[in-house]
Design a protein around this motif. Structure first.
Motif, PDB file in Angstrom:
ATOM      1  N   VAL A  34       0.839  -1.207   0.000  1.00  0.00           N
ATOM      2  CA  VAL A  34       0.000   0.000   0.000  1.00  0.00           C
ATOM      3  C   VAL A  34       0.873   1.256   0.000  1.00  0.00           C
ATOM      4  O   VAL A  34       0.617   2.208  -0.753  1.00  0.00           O
ATOM      5  CB  VAL A  34      -0.955  -0.002   1.206  1.00  0.00           C
ATOM      6  CG1 VAL A  34      -1.682   1.337   1.317  1.00  0.00           C
ATOM      7  CG2 VAL A  34      -1.961  -1.139   1.092  1.00  0.00           C
ATOM      8  N   LEU A  35       1.911   1.266   0.838  1.00  0.00           N
ATOM      9  CA  LEU A  35       2.804   2.433   0.883  1.00  0.00           C
ATOM     10  C   LEU A  35       3.483   2.658  -0.465  1.00  0.00           C
ATOM     11  O   LEU A  35       3.638   3.800  -0.906  1.00  0.00           O
ATOM     12  CB  LEU A  35       3.852   2.248   1.979  1.00  0.00           C
ATOM     13  CG  LEU A  35       3.368   2.292   3.428  1.00  0.00           C
ATOM     14  CD1 LEU A  35       4.554   2.142   4.385  1.00  0.00           C
ATOM     15  CD2 LEU A  35       2.617   3.576   3.728  1.00  0.00           C
ATOM     16  N   ASN A  36       3.888   1.563  -1.095  1.00  0.00           N
ATOM     17  CA  ASN A  36       4.521   1.683  -2.415  1.00  0.00           C
ATOM     18  C   ASN A  36       3.573   2.307  -3.433  1.00  0.00           C
ATOM     19  O   ASN A  36       3.973   3.148  -4.234  1.00  0.00           O
ATOM     20  CB  ASN A  36       4.963   0.301  -2.918  1.00  0.00           C
ATOM     21  CG  ASN A  36       6.461   0.111  -2.788  1.00  0.00           C
ATOM     22  OD1 ASN A  36       7.237   1.053  -2.950  1.00  0.00           O
ATOM     23  ND2 ASN A  36       6.882  -1.105  -2.502  1.00  0.00           N
ATOM     24  N   ARG A  37       2.325   1.896  -3.417  1.00  0.00           N
ATOM     25  CA  ARG A  37       1.353   2.444  -4.365  1.00  0.00           C
ATOM     26  C   ARG A  37       1.075   3.915  -4.090  1.00  0.00           C
ATOM     27  O   ARG A  37       0.939   4.713  -5.025  1.00  0.00           O
ATOM     28  CB  ARG A  37       0.055   1.622  -4.328  1.00  0.00           C
ATOM     29  CG  ARG A  37       0.204   0.243  -4.950  1.00  0.00           C
ATOM     30  CD  ARG A  37      -1.123  -0.494  -4.979  1.00  0.00           C
ATOM     31  NE  ARG A  37      -2.114   0.182  -5.821  1.00  0.00           N
ATOM     32  CZ  ARG A  37      -2.191   0.048  -7.132  1.00  0.00           C
ATOM     33  NH1 ARG A  37      -1.310  -0.704  -7.785  1.00  0.00           N
ATOM     34  NH2 ARG A  37      -3.131   0.671  -7.811  1.00  0.00           N
ATOM     35  N   VAL A  38       0.975   4.273  -2.817  1.00  0.00           N
ATOM     36  CA  VAL A  38       0.760   5.683  -2.473  1.00  0.00           C
ATOM     37  C   VAL A  38       1.945   6.517  -2.949  1.00  0.00           C
ATOM     38  O   VAL A  38       1.788   7.606  -3.520  1.00  0.00           O
ATOM     39  CB  VAL A  38       0.540   5.859  -0.956  1.00  0.00           C
ATOM     40  CG1 VAL A  38       0.524   7.347  -0.584  1.00  0.00           C
ATOM     41  CG2 VAL A  38      -0.761   5.205  -0.523  1.00  0.00           C
ATOM     42  N   ALA A  39       3.160   5.999  -2.725  1.00  0.00           N
ATOM     43  CA  ALA A  39       4.359   6.722  -3.161  1.00  0.00           C
ATOM     44  C   ALA A  39       4.396   6.837  -4.686  1.00  0.00           C
ATOM     45  O   ALA A  39       4.697   7.897  -5.237  1.00  0.00           O
ATOM     46  CB  ALA A  39       5.616   6.021  -2.652  1.00  0.00           C
ATOM     47  N   GLY A 195       7.026  16.056   0.229  1.00  0.00           N
ATOM     48  CA  GLY A 195       7.840  15.849   1.425  1.00  0.00           C
ATOM     49  C   GLY A 195       7.640  14.489   2.057  1.00  0.00           C
ATOM     50  O   GLY A 195       8.496  14.012   2.807  1.00  0.00           O
ATOM     51  N   ALA A 196       6.513  13.846   1.748  1.00  0.00           N
ATOM     52  CA  ALA A 196       6.253  12.504   2.302  1.00  0.00           C
ATOM     53  C   ALA A 196       6.845  11.401   1.440  1.00  0.00           C
ATOM     54  O   ALA A 196       6.847  10.237   1.853  1.00  0.00           O
ATOM     55  CB  ALA A 196       4.748  12.290   2.438  1.00  0.00           C
ATOM     56  N   ALA A 197       7.356  11.743   0.254  1.00  0.00           N
ATOM     57  CA  ALA A 197       7.804  10.717  -0.689  1.00  0.00           C
ATOM     58  C   ALA A 197       8.944   9.875  -0.133  1.00  0.00           C
ATOM     59  O   ALA A 197       8.884   8.642  -0.144  1.00  0.00           O
ATOM     60  CB  ALA A 197       8.225  11.369  -2.010  1.00  0.00           C
ATOM     61  N   VAL A 198       9.986  10.521   0.337  1.00  0.00           N
ATOM     62  CA  VAL A 198      11.180   9.791   0.775  1.00  0.00           C
ATOM     63  C   VAL A 198      10.887   8.850   1.933  1.00  0.00           C
ATOM     64  O   VAL A 198      11.237   7.663   1.869  1.00  0.00           O
ATOM     65  CB  VAL A 198      12.323  10.766   1.102  1.00  0.00           C
ATOM     66  CG1 VAL A 198      13.487  10.024   1.752  1.00  0.00           C
ATOM     67  CG2 VAL A 198      12.785  11.485  -0.158  1.00  0.00           C
ATOM     68  N   PRO A 199      10.262   9.303   3.032  1.00  0.00           N
ATOM     69  CA  PRO A 199       9.999   8.354   4.122  1.00  0.00           C
ATOM     70  C   PRO A 199       9.084   7.208   3.712  1.00  0.00           C
ATOM     71  O   PRO A 199       9.295   6.064   4.143  1.00  0.00           O
ATOM     72  CB  PRO A 199       9.356   9.222   5.221  1.00  0.00           C
ATOM     73  CG  PRO A 199       8.966  10.491   4.565  1.00  0.00           C
ATOM     74  CD  PRO A 199       9.911  10.686   3.424  1.00  0.00           C
ATOM     75  N   LEU A 200       8.081   7.481   2.868  1.00  0.00           N
ATOM     76  CA  LEU A 200       7.195   6.402   2.416  1.00  0.00           C
ATOM     77  C   LEU A 200       7.975   5.366   1.605  1.00  0.00           C
ATOM     78  O   LEU A 200       7.807   4.152   1.794  1.00  0.00           O
ATOM     79  CB  LEU A 200       6.058   6.971   1.573  1.00  0.00           C
ATOM     80  CG  LEU A 200       4.854   7.576   2.292  1.00  0.00           C
ATOM     81  CD1 LEU A 200       3.826   8.040   1.282  1.00  0.00           C
ATOM     82  CD2 LEU A 200       4.234   6.585   3.256  1.00  0.00           C
ATOM     83  N   ILE A 201       8.813   5.842   0.698  1.00  0.00           N
ATOM     84  CA  ILE A 201       9.598   4.938  -0.152  1.00  0.00           C
ATOM     85  C   ILE A 201      10.501   4.051   0.698  1.00  0.00           C
ATOM     86  O   ILE A 201      10.557   2.827   0.526  1.00  0.00           O
ATOM     87  CB  ILE A 201      10.456   5.748  -1.137  1.00  0.00           C
ATOM     88  CG1 ILE A 201       9.581   6.449  -2.167  1.00  0.00           C
ATOM     89  CG2 ILE A 201      11.461   4.842  -1.852  1.00  0.00           C
ATOM     90  CD1 ILE A 201      10.336   7.498  -2.972  1.00  0.00           C
ATOM     91  N   LEU A 202      11.223   4.671   1.620  1.00  0.00           N
ATOM     92  CA  LEU A 202      12.181   3.921   2.431  1.00  0.00           C
ATOM     93  C   LEU A 202      11.493   2.950   3.371  1.00  0.00           C
ATOM     94  O   LEU A 202      11.965   1.824   3.582  1.00  0.00           O
ATOM     95  CB  LEU A 202      13.076   4.886   3.205  1.00  0.00           C
ATOM     96  CG  LEU A 202      13.996   5.760   2.357  1.00  0.00           C
ATOM     97  CD1 LEU A 202      14.794   6.715   3.241  1.00  0.00           C
ATOM     98  CD2 LEU A 202      14.949   4.906   1.532  1.00  0.00           C
TER      99      LEU A 202
END
Length: 306
Positions: A34-39, A195-202
């Motif tokens: 889910v996090l990957n799809r949101v990112a 700004g949420a991209a990096v933490p979500l990806i990692l």
């Protein structure tokens, strides 16, 4: 050098948190997906849009894209050559191996590395565009022809433009080229989402590492080792030679060129292999091994060039 190591430490810490969250099943077994799809569909496009809408495009699209193109083609060609004279795998598997050797993870790992190590997310944008507009269509065409004996050129040509990161990047570049500066209230939501991209990806990437077991018996270890060695060691070497001697780069531009080439194999390689059911284990294990090796490789690159 201290700043570079700090950047790696930040990235590693967030990946570790994601791994622990995945191991403890925080949010359930599908949280990472889910996090990957949101990112992929929301935060990454927002980040690339804001970066490219305001960046110095001459700097972003200077020699980096040519170094990335030449080093990736050299790495892929080396795998194809070794396959022809030694590995002897069919064209579909060789295509997956070539992708694993030269198609970098410019999204899941590249964006965080660009932000925290290189200090500018714009460095990775040309690589994302190059891979999705050039390499992916070529590879998909080969795999499609091998599987069906024919190819839907319209579907393959339009496929990159169904990618939200490509669309967002193109819109940002167009606005930048025409000197359009959106009002702050309009840009603010995109900046907040970006700004949420990096933490979500990692976090998502860390979760994906839980339960992976590479190099099982009968998995085709030779081609996995070859693709991993080319991607992790040879391609950064190609990038250094091409950037330094071919384009006369030094300092930060040279460092950025080699860092981008040292990124691990992209998860898209596994997605392509799964879609066509060709070289799936090769893709999966190459992605995992190059990801693990990317940390010491990037540290060595930073020690030598930063």
């Amino acid at each position: 050098m201290g700043g570079v190591l700090t950047g790696f430490a930040i990235i590693g810490t967030v990946i570790l948190v994601g791994y622990l969250a995945g191991r403890l099943e925080v949010g359930g077994p599908t949280t990472g997906h889910v996090l990957n799809r949101v990112a992929f569909f929301v935060t990454n496009p927002a980040l690339l849009f804001t970066v490219l809408a305001t960046a110095d495009l001459h700097e972003v699209f200077s020699s980096f894209i040519w170094v990335a193109l030449a080093s990736a083609l050299s790495a892929a060609a080396l795998f194809v050559l070794l396959n022809a004279v030694w590995l002897r795998k069919d064209l579909s598997v060789a295509t997956i191996g070539a992708l694993g050797s030269g198609y970098v993870n410019a999204n899941n790992i590249g964006i965080p590395v660009a932000v925290y190590v290189l200090g500018e997310a714009g460095y990775v944008a040309p690589v994302i565009l190059l891979q999705l507009l050039v390499f992916a269509p070529i590879a998909l065409t080969i795999l499609d022809v091998r599987q069906r004996g024919s190819v839907s050129f319209l579907g393959i040509v339009t496929q990159p433009f169904r990618n939200p990161m490509i669309v967002a990047s193109i819109v940002g570049v167009v606005l930048n080229l025409f000197g359009v500066r959106l009002p702050e209230p309009v840009m603010a939501p995109f900046e907040l989402l970006g700004g949420a991209a990096v933490p979500l990806i990692l976090m998502a990437f860390g979760m994906s590492l839980h339960g992976m077991r590479p190099l099982q018996a009968g998995s085709g270890r030779r081609e996995i080792f070859v693709a991993t060695a080319i991607k992790s060691v040879v391609m950064p070497g190609f990038a250094y030679l091409i950037a330094h001697f071919g384009f006369g780069l030094s300092g930060t531009p040279l460092f950025a060129s080699v860092v981008l080439a040292a990124l691990p194999a992209a998860q898209n390689v596994y997605n392509f292999a799964s879609r066509y059911e060709q070289g799936v284990t090769l893709a999966r294990d190459t992605v995992l091994l190059t990801t693990i090796l990317s940390v010491p490789v990037l540290v060595v690159v930073a020690a030598l060039l930063a």
